[in-house]
Design a protein around this motif. Structure first.
Motif, mmCIF file in Angstrom:
data_model
loop_
_atom_site.group_PDB
_atom_site.id
_atom_site.type_symbol
_atom_site.label_atom_id
_atom_site.label_comp_id
_atom_site.label_asym_id
_atom_site.label_seq_id
_atom_site.Cartn_x
_atom_site.Cartn_y
_atom_site.Cartn_z
ATOM 1 N N MET A 1 5.386 -0.149 1.977
ATOM 2 C CA MET A 1 4.493 -0.925 1.124
ATOM 3 C C MET A 1 3.103 -0.285 1.125
ATOM 4 O O MET A 1 2.626 0.208 2.145
ATOM 5 C CB MET A 1 4.393 -2.361 1.629
ATOM 6 N N LEU A 2 2.474 -0.330 -0.038
ATOM 7 C CA LEU A 2 1.128 0.218 -0.169
ATOM 8 C C LEU A 2 0.125 -0.917 0.036
ATOM 9 O O LEU A 2 -0.295 -1.587 -0.910
ATOM 10 C CB LEU A 2 0.958 0.873 -1.543
ATOM 11 N N ARG A 3 -0.256 -1.109 1.280
ATOM 12 C CA ARG A 3 -1.191 -2.178 1.616
ATOM 13 C C ARG A 3 -2.468 -1.586 2.194
ATOM 14 O O ARG A 3 -2.477 -0.478 2.721
ATOM 15 C CB ARG A 3 -0.573 -3.143 2.625
ATOM 16 N N ASP A 4 -3.551 -2.368 2.097
ATOM 17 C CA ASP A 4 -4.837 -2.015 2.684
ATOM 18 C C ASP A 4 -5.444 -0.748 2.082
ATOM 19 O O ASP A 4 -6.272 -0.093 2.717
ATOM 20 C CB ASP A 4 -4.715 -1.849 4.207
ATOM 21 N N ILE A 5 -5.049 -0.408 0.870
ATOM 22 C CA ILE A 5 -5.644 0.740 0.189
ATOM 23 C C ILE A 5 -7.012 0.344 -0.352
ATOM 24 O O ILE A 5 -7.173 -0.711 -0.973
ATOM 25 C CB ILE A 5 -4.743 1.223 -0.974
ATOM 26 N N THR A 6 -8.000 1.188 -0.124
ATOM 27 C CA THR A 6 -9.331 0.943 -0.675
ATOM 28 C C THR A 6 -9.738 1.998 -1.692
ATOM 29 O O THR A 6 -10.551 1.737 -2.576
ATOM 30 C CB THR A 6 -10.392 0.913 0.445
ATOM 31 N N THR A 7 -9.164 3.207 -1.562
ATOM 32 C CA THR A 7 -9.546 4.312 -2.443
ATOM 33 C C THR A 7 -8.294 4.979 -2.983
ATOM 34 O O THR A 7 -7.350 5.253 -2.236
ATOM 35 C CB THR A 7 -10.391 5.364 -1.688
ATOM 36 N N ILE A 8 -8.300 5.245 -4.278
ATOM 37 C CA ILE A 8 -7.210 5.980 -4.912
ATOM 38 C C ILE A 8 -7.761 7.323 -5.375
ATOM 39 O O ILE A 8 -8.754 7.387 -6.090
ATOM 40 C CB ILE A 8 -6.625 5.205 -6.096
ATOM 41 N N VAL A 9 -7.100 8.377 -4.940
ATOM 42 C CA VAL A 9 -7.519 9.741 -5.271
ATOM 43 C C VAL A 9 -6.453 10.355 -6.167
ATOM 44 O O VAL A 9 -5.287 10.446 -5.788
ATOM 45 C CB VAL A 9 -7.697 10.584 -3.990
ATOM 46 N N PHE A 10 -6.859 10.771 -7.342
ATOM 47 C CA PHE A 10 -5.934 11.361 -8.299
ATOM 48 C C PHE A 10 -6.072 12.876 -8.338
ATOM 49 O O PHE A 10 -7.188 13.405 -8.470
ATOM 50 C CB PHE A 10 -6.228 10.859 -9.718
ATOM 51 N N ASP A 11 -4.938 13.561 -8.256
ATOM 52 C CA ASP A 11 -4.928 14.930 -8.743
ATOM 53 C C ASP A 11 -5.227 14.853 -10.237
ATOM 54 O O ASP A 11 -4.871 13.881 -10.908
ATOM 55 C CB ASP A 11 -3.560 15.569 -8.511
ATOM 56 N N VAL A 12 -5.876 15.890 -10.765
ATOM 57 C CA VAL A 12 -6.311 15.849 -12.164
ATOM 58 C C VAL A 12 -5.455 16.749 -13.051
ATOM 59 O O VAL A 12 -4.816 16.286 -14.001
ATOM 60 C CB VAL A 12 -7.801 16.233 -12.272
#
Length: 224
Positions: A1-12
């Motif tokens: 599960m994807l919990r407690d995520i604060t930052t999402i970093v995308f490859d561009v």
């Protein structure tokens, strides 16, 4: 599960924008024949990938993506017989004008309403700023690998993202269409999510990413 995520970093490049498609258009606009555009695109890609590997092996001093792009554009021009300097100059900045995938702008905007959203790219800062504006990517910021004078998948690039995100890799989610990119992020302790694109690097059977989603909307739904 994807919990407690604060930052999402995308490859561009490849994940949020269609890099090969945009380069192919730029090559044809520069005068490359449409029937030869795949071959000319290969000339560009082989130069960029080869030089980045040489830099990673210490066989060449670090240079930023703008220099590599100009070298690639020059090689393409030589192959295609393009001689006009202004045309070559414009081709050298093609990565600033790549089109976003259909779900990228809405997906980034939706996620940015709830999370800190960053781009993380091998593109230099100038190209990355221009590309974000051209493609309409409303992220909170974009990080260039140029800041650490290395190219992904160097661990230094992922550590840069974690540091900017606050220092806890468990709360940072790396999203990419390239399995090799996610492996590098995972090795740095980041959470990982794969989103397929026509030009991406599919996961191997042994890859254990934290999530796999068919679209950015699916990723956003999972994080709601």
């Amino acid at each position: 599960m994807l919990r407690d995520i604060t930052t999402i970093v995308f490859d561009v490049l490849g994940t949020l924008v269609d890099e090969p498609g945009g380069l192919r258009i730029a090559i044809e606009e520069a005068g490359g024949s449409p029937r030869d555009s795949d071959e000319l695109l290969g000339v560009w890609q082989r130069h960029i990938e080869g030089e980045q590997r040489r830099i990673a092996r210490g066989e060449r001093d670090y240079v930023d993506s703008g220099i590599l792009d100009r070298e690639a554009a020059t090689r393409v021009a030589q192959t295609a017989g393009i001689t006009d300097t202004g045309t070559i100059d414009r081709l050298a900045t093609a990565t600033r004008r790549l089109p976003a995938w259909p779900d990228s702008c809405e997906g980034v905007a939706r996620l940015a309403a709830r999370f800190h959203v960053l781009g993380l790219s091998n593109a230099n800062p100038e190209s990355l700023r221009a590309l974000g504006e051209h493609a309409g990517l409303r992220w909170h910021g974009a990080l260039s690998a140029d800041a650490v004078e290395a190219y992904k998948p160097s661990p230094r690039v992922y550590r840069l993202a974690v540091e900017v995100a606050g220092g806890d890799p468990e709360r940072v989610l790396m999203v990419a269409a390239h399995a090799w990119d996610l492996r590098g992020a995972g090795d740095a302790g980041m959470r990982t999510a794969y989103v397929p694109r026509p030009v991406g690097d599919p996961p191997a059977e042994t890859d254990a990413f934290d999530g796999r989603f068919s679209t950015l909307a699916g990723l956003a739904d999972a994080l709601d």
